[in-house]
Design a protein around this motif. Structure first.
Motif, PDB file in Angstrom:
ATOM      1  N   LEU A 152     -40.191  -2.463  -5.514  1.00  0.00           N
ATOM      2  CA  LEU A 152     -39.618  -3.207  -6.701  1.00  0.00           C
ATOM      3  C   LEU A 152     -38.841  -4.415  -6.280  1.00  0.00           C
ATOM      4  O   LEU A 152     -38.750  -5.293  -7.078  1.00  0.00           O
ATOM      5  CB  LEU A 152     -38.485  -2.367  -7.289  1.00  0.00           C
ATOM      6  N   GLY A 153     -38.449  -4.422  -5.018  1.00  0.00           N
ATOM      7  CA  GLY A 153     -37.813  -5.716  -4.526  1.00  0.00           C
ATOM      8  C   GLY A 153     -38.706  -6.826  -4.303  1.00  0.00           C
ATOM      9  O   GLY A 153     -38.348  -8.132  -3.920  1.00  0.00           O
ATOM     10  N   PHE A 154     -40.016  -6.728  -4.354  1.00  0.00           N
ATOM     11  CA  PHE A 154     -41.056  -7.698  -3.884  1.00  0.00           C
ATOM     12  C   PHE A 154     -41.524  -8.467  -5.120  1.00  0.00           C
ATOM     13  O   PHE A 154     -41.978  -7.833  -6.247  1.00  0.00           O
ATOM     14  CB  PHE A 154     -41.970  -7.148  -3.108  1.00  0.00           C
ATOM     15  N   VAL A 155     -41.577  -9.965  -4.876  1.00  0.00           N
ATOM     16  CA  VAL A 155     -41.981 -10.585  -6.103  1.00  0.00           C
ATOM     17  C   VAL A 155     -43.505 -11.402  -5.493  1.00  0.00           C
ATOM     18  O   VAL A 155     -43.097 -12.214  -4.787  1.00  0.00           O
ATOM     19  CB  VAL A 155     -41.089 -11.623  -6.882  1.00  0.00           C
ATOM     20  N   PRO A 156     -44.622 -11.137  -5.851  1.00  0.00           N
ATOM     21  CA  PRO A 156     -45.464 -11.822  -5.360  1.00  0.00           C
ATOM     22  C   PRO A 156     -45.659 -13.340  -5.714  1.00  0.00           C
ATOM     23  O   PRO A 156     -45.653 -13.763  -7.095  1.00  0.00           O
ATOM     24  CB  PRO A 156     -47.066 -11.104  -5.607  1.00  0.00           C
ATOM     25  N   GLU A 157     -46.001 -14.148  -4.970  1.00  0.00           N
ATOM     26  CA  GLU A 157     -46.508 -15.712  -5.294  1.00  0.00           C
ATOM     27  C   GLU A 157     -47.928 -15.848  -5.906  1.00  0.00           C
ATOM     28  O   GLU A 157     -48.522 -14.608  -6.001  1.00  0.00           O
ATOM     29  CB  GLU A 157     -46.183 -16.414  -4.047  1.00  0.00           C
ATOM     30  N   ALA A 158     -47.955 -16.745  -6.578  1.00  0.00           N
ATOM     31  CA  ALA A 158     -49.124 -16.868  -7.434  1.00  0.00           C
ATOM     32  C   ALA A 158     -50.535 -16.547  -6.711  1.00  0.00           C
ATOM     33  O   ALA A 158     -51.494 -15.811  -7.340  1.00  0.00           O
ATOM     34  CB  ALA A 158     -49.386 -18.478  -7.848  1.00  0.00           C
ATOM     35  N   GLY A 159     -50.780 -16.897  -5.392  1.00  0.00           N
ATOM     36  CA  GLY A 159     -51.836 -16.593  -4.699  1.00  0.00           C
ATOM     37  C   GLY A 159     -51.939 -15.352  -4.559  1.00  0.00           C
ATOM     38  O   GLY A 159     -53.209 -14.603  -4.700  1.00  0.00           O
ATOM     39  N   LEU A 160     -51.111 -14.334  -4.095  1.00  0.00           N
ATOM     40  CA  LEU A 160     -51.071 -13.057  -3.979  1.00  0.00           C
ATOM     41  C   LEU A 160     -51.219 -12.161  -5.209  1.00  0.00           C
ATOM     42  O   LEU A 160     -51.916 -11.258  -5.274  1.00  0.00           O
ATOM     43  CB  LEU A 160     -49.950 -12.555  -3.271  1.00  0.00           C
ATOM     44  N   ALA A 161     -50.692 -12.706  -6.371  1.00  0.00           N
ATOM     45  CA  ALA A 161     -50.623 -12.287  -7.499  1.00  0.00           C
ATOM     46  C   ALA A 161     -52.222 -12.120  -8.101  1.00  0.00           C
ATOM     47  O   ALA A 161     -52.859 -11.541  -8.755  1.00  0.00           O
ATOM     48  CB  ALA A 161     -49.945 -13.032  -8.741  1.00  0.00           C
ATOM     49  N   LYS A 162     -52.824 -13.324  -7.609  1.00  0.00           N
ATOM     50  CA  LYS A 162     -54.247 -13.734  -8.146  1.00  0.00           C
ATOM     51  C   LYS A 162     -55.142 -12.690  -7.311  1.00  0.00           C
ATOM     52  O   LYS A 162     -56.102 -12.151  -7.897  1.00  0.00           O
ATOM     53  CB  LYS A 162     -54.550 -15.123  -7.857  1.00  0.00           C
ATOM     54  N   LEU A 163     -54.765 -12.629  -6.042  1.00  0.00           N
ATOM     55  CA  LEU A 163     -55.759 -11.642  -5.197  1.00  0.00           C
ATOM     56  C   LEU A 163     -55.288 -10.289  -5.522  1.00  0.00           C
ATOM     57  O   LEU A 163     -56.557  -9.271  -5.815  1.00  0.00           O
ATOM     58  CB  LEU A 163     -55.196 -11.641  -3.683  1.00  0.00           C
ATOM     59  N   LEU A 164     -54.140  -9.664  -6.147  1.00  0.00           N
ATOM     60  CA  LEU A 164     -53.886  -8.296  -6.689  1.00  0.00           C
ATOM     61  C   LEU A 164     -54.760  -8.192  -7.793  1.00  0.00           C
ATOM     62  O   LEU A 164     -55.314  -7.122  -8.256  1.00  0.00           O
ATOM     63  CB  LEU A 164     -52.558  -8.045  -6.771  1.00  0.00           C
ATOM     64  N   SER A 165     -54.745  -9.183  -8.620  1.00  0.00           N
ATOM     65  CA  SER A 165     -55.442  -9.150  -9.835  1.00  0.00           C
ATOM     66  C   SER A 165     -56.922  -9.192  -9.748  1.00  0.00           C
ATOM     67  O   SER A 165     -57.707  -8.313 -10.554  1.00  0.00           O
ATOM     68  CB  SER A 165     -55.288 -10.563 -10.866  1.00  0.00           C
ATOM     69  N   ASP A 166     -57.516  -9.613  -8.627  1.00  0.00           N
ATOM     70  CA  ASP A 166     -58.810  -9.506  -8.272  1.00  0.00           C
ATOM     71  C   ASP A 166     -59.103  -7.903  -7.685  1.00  0.00           C
ATOM     72  O   ASP A 166     -60.306  -7.418  -8.009  1.00  0.00           O
ATOM     73  CB  ASP A 166     -59.349 -10.450  -7.419  1.00  0.00           C
ATOM     74  N   LEU A 167     -58.144  -7.302  -7.121  1.00  0.00           N
ATOM     75  CA  LEU A 167     -58.444  -6.225  -6.932  1.00  0.00           C
ATOM     76  C   LEU A 167     -58.240  -4.920  -8.066  1.00  0.00           C
ATOM     77  O   LEU A 167     -58.325  -3.957  -7.922  1.00  0.00           O
ATOM     78  CB  LEU A 167     -57.237  -5.714  -5.861  1.00  0.00           C
ATOM     79  N   GLY A 168     -57.884  -5.653  -9.322  1.00  0.00           N
ATOM     80  CA  GLY A 168     -57.858  -4.881 -10.401  1.00  0.00           C
ATOM     81  C   GLY A 168     -56.269  -4.204 -10.673  1.00  0.00           C
ATOM     82  O   GLY A 168     -56.076  -3.312 -11.681  1.00  0.00           O
ATOM     83  N   VAL A 169     -55.266  -4.621 -10.173  1.00  0.00           N
ATOM     84  CA  VAL A 169     -54.000  -4.482 -10.618  1.00  0.00           C
ATOM     85  C   VAL A 169     -52.896  -5.612 -10.786  1.00  0.00           C
ATOM     86  O   VAL A 169     -52.958  -6.744 -10.179  1.00  0.00           O
ATOM     87  CB  VAL A 169     -53.490  -3.367  -9.667  1.00  0.00           C
ATOM     88  N   GLN A 170     -51.779  -5.305 -11.566  1.00  0.00           N
ATOM     89  CA  GLN A 170     -50.825  -6.312 -11.807  1.00  0.00           C
ATOM     90  C   GLN A 170     -49.388  -5.364 -11.701  1.00  0.00           C
ATOM     91  O   GLN A 170     -49.283  -4.447 -12.030  1.00  0.00           O
ATOM     92  CB  GLN A 170     -50.622  -6.854 -13.209  1.00  0.00           C
ATOM     93  N   LEU A 171     -48.631  -6.004 -10.627  1.00  0.00           N
ATOM     94  CA  LEU A 171     -47.258  -5.512 -10.400  1.00  0.00           C
ATOM     95  C   LEU A 171     -46.229  -5.628 -11.536  1.00  0.00           C
ATOM     96  O   LEU A 171     -46.238  -6.782 -11.928  1.00  0.00           O
ATOM     97  CB  LEU A 171     -46.733  -6.087  -9.157  1.00  0.00           C
ATOM     98  N   GLU A 172     -45.680  -4.574 -11.855  1.00  0.00           N
ATOM     99  CA  GLU A 172     -44.659  -4.364 -12.918  1.00  0.00           C
ATOM    100  C   GLU A 172     -43.359  -4.527 -12.376  1.00  0.00           C
ATOM    101  O   GLU A 172     -43.196  -3.898 -11.575  1.00  0.00           O
ATOM    102  CB  GLU A 172     -44.975  -3.588 -13.933  1.00  0.00           C
TER     103      GLU A 172
END
Length: 509
Positions: free
Chosen positions: A294-314
């Motif tokens: 919970l304490g981690f907030v991804p920056e835009a590049g990592l969020a895009k990578l996670l989205s390519d992997l099929g997930v979004q952190l809530e």
């Protein structure tokens, strides 16, 4: 039929054949006539023929039984029987493996290990076992360079591994290690407040603590050495993996010798260049395990990578009133799993303060499989201040939460991130505490981590052998299990005794 079961059936059939041969000899001895009327010479030849035939049948039966030996362990705890996973590793052998085990003949523990290894050696002709007492054969111990008791040298295809111990699970892991044709390196990412791979200590949570974010200090948590993943590192090293640290901020790219990049609960945001390095690494066919609390907030590049992997952190925490530990509904317990090689042998895992993952449309060529989900009664709520995150408050608000449904807690993704690139593998889990020194040894948490790493290293086809982790004696139960134990012991058992007493009194009136 499984190969191990076929071997056992084959050996039992030979044992049954030996019994039949002995019974036939007994029946022949009872029924054959003593007087033949063939004269003196004929009677002697007849008697000699019967003796020779009986000896022949007896010798052949015993030779057949010796060549197809059957192991029978009559101890209740099956002390002299190898574990099922160790036998499964032996059954999978397709390459000759030699084991030389050094033990002291007057040591009961060493004798047990010798017997266990001999049973394993009879299981598969590809495994050759030689047991040696260095006190009786010192020249062999000197030639092998072994000066220890209870040590095994495992050899295959010119490679050798030295195992110190009497546990057949360690020997089985040694067999898997010596059969590897490549070095497998797990690189622990550092530089963002991740759990340290050097930590050897662990701390204990007291009951009633509902803040698992480990942000602000809580007076209800015993303060010792901080969370770390030193136990996880030692488990992976016991499995034969090489471990090392990786600081992307200084290296600029993931080294080519990193088989797996392990991200264990970072606390600060990545630099854009670090996210780009991870993206390039996966696009080049790498493997990564992301544990993002919970304490981690991804920056835009990592969020895009996670989205390519099929997930979004809530930025939410999962509350599971149905499946959790004791009174802490935020310590989510998972008892059912989606079908995947990682979850094939899991039974129960738990996650202190886990965030949900929202499935998104992955990049073309990427296949996503949810591997962890909460129960049907779970819900998620935004993370608030620590003082507002009490279990009682969460339970009181549960009825007011409309969106009650299972939440995805972890996924496995594989495929290609772009046309023409190498296939990658990745696992994303919304919690890191479950793999920390405090929680790794309990239930199936360590099994989940080992299974994930083995899948990322493309070793999921082989049998996963559990590495034993020493822990203080304790029993962990889910809320439902605790409730049923209370009902049976405190309510049903006394009522049963009272009822039986009442029946006896009524019959004696």
């Amino acid at each position: 039929m499984h190969h191990g079961h076929a071997v056992e059936l084959h050996a039992l059939m030979w044992a049954a054949g030996w019994i039949v041969a002995v019974m036939m000899l007994f029946a022949a001895g009872v029924r054959l006539p003593l007087a033949t009327g063939l004269g003196a010479i004929g009677s002697r030849l007849y008697a000699a023929g019967c003796v020779l035939a009986a000896l022949g049948v007896w010798v052949l039966a015993n030779v057949a039984l010796h060549l197809n030996d059957t192991h029978i362990d009559v101890t209740r705890e099956k002390v002299y029987t190898p574990s099922a996973t160790a036998m499964a590793v032996v059954d999978e052998l397709r390459t000759p493996v030699n084991i030389t085990y050094f033990y002291r003949s007057d040591d009961p523990v060493g004798q047990r290990a010798r017997n266990i290894l001999e049973v394993m050696g009879r299981r598969n002709p590809m495994l050759t076992v030689l047991t040696v007492d260095p006190d009786k054969q010192p020249e062999l111990a000197r030639r092998e360079g072994v000066r220890l008791y209870n040590a095994a040298i495992v050899e295959a295809a010119g490679r050798r591994v030295l195992i110190q111990g009497t546990d057949e699970a360690e020997i089985a892991i040694g067999i898997q290690r010596v059969l590897r044709t490549r070095s497998l390196t797990v690189c622990f990412l550092e530089g963002h407040g991740e759990f340290s791979m050097d930590g050897f200590e662990f701390h204990t949570h007291l009951e009633g603590v509902s803040d698992h974010s480990h942000g602000e200090a809580s007076s209800q948590v015993i303060e010792t050495a901080g969370h770390g993943v030193g136990r996880l590192r030692r488990v992976l090293e016991a499995q034969g993996y090489v471990t090392r640290k990786l600081v992307l901020a200084t290296s600029g790219a993931v080294p080519s010798d990193c088989t797996i990049v392990l991200v264990a609960n970072p606390r600060t945001t990545f630099l854009p260049a670090e996210s780009a390095a991870l993206q390039s690494y996966l696009a080049g066919g790498g493997s990564a395990l992301f544990m993002l609390d919970l304490g981690f907030v991804p920056e835009a590049g990592l969020a895009k990578l996670l989205s390519d992997l099929g997930v979004q952190l809530e930025q939410q925490v999962v509350v599971d009133p149905l499946s959790h530990y004791h009174r802490d509904a935020e310590m989510v317990a998972v008892t059912g799993y989606d079908q995947h090689p990682i979850t094939r042998t899991l039974s129960l895992t738990f996650f202190p303060g886990i965030r949900p993952l929202t499935l998104t449309k992955p990049a073309p060529g990427v296949e996503v499989t949810p591997i962890l989900q909460s129960s049907r009664d779970s819900y998620a709520r935004p993370v608030s201040a620590a003082e507002a995150r009490s279990t009682e408050g969460a339970s009181a608000r549960a009825a007011q939460v409309a969106d009650v449904r299972p939440r995805v807690l972890g996924i496995a993704a594989e495929g290609t991130l772009a046309p023409g690139t190498s296939p990658f593998r990745a696992v994303v889990i919304g919690d890191g505490d479950f793999a920390s020194n405090s929680f790794l040894p309990y239930m199936s948490n360590s099994d989940l981590m080992v299974a994930a790493v083995r899948w990322l290293a493309h070793e999921e086809r082989g049998t996963a052998v559990r590495t034993r982790i020493p822990v203080p004696p304790m029993i962990l139960l889910t809320a439902a299990q605790s409730r049923w134990i209370f009902i049976v012991i405190v309510i049903l058992l006394p009522l049963t005794v009272i009822g039986i007493g009442g029946v006896v009194w009524w019959m004696r009136r």
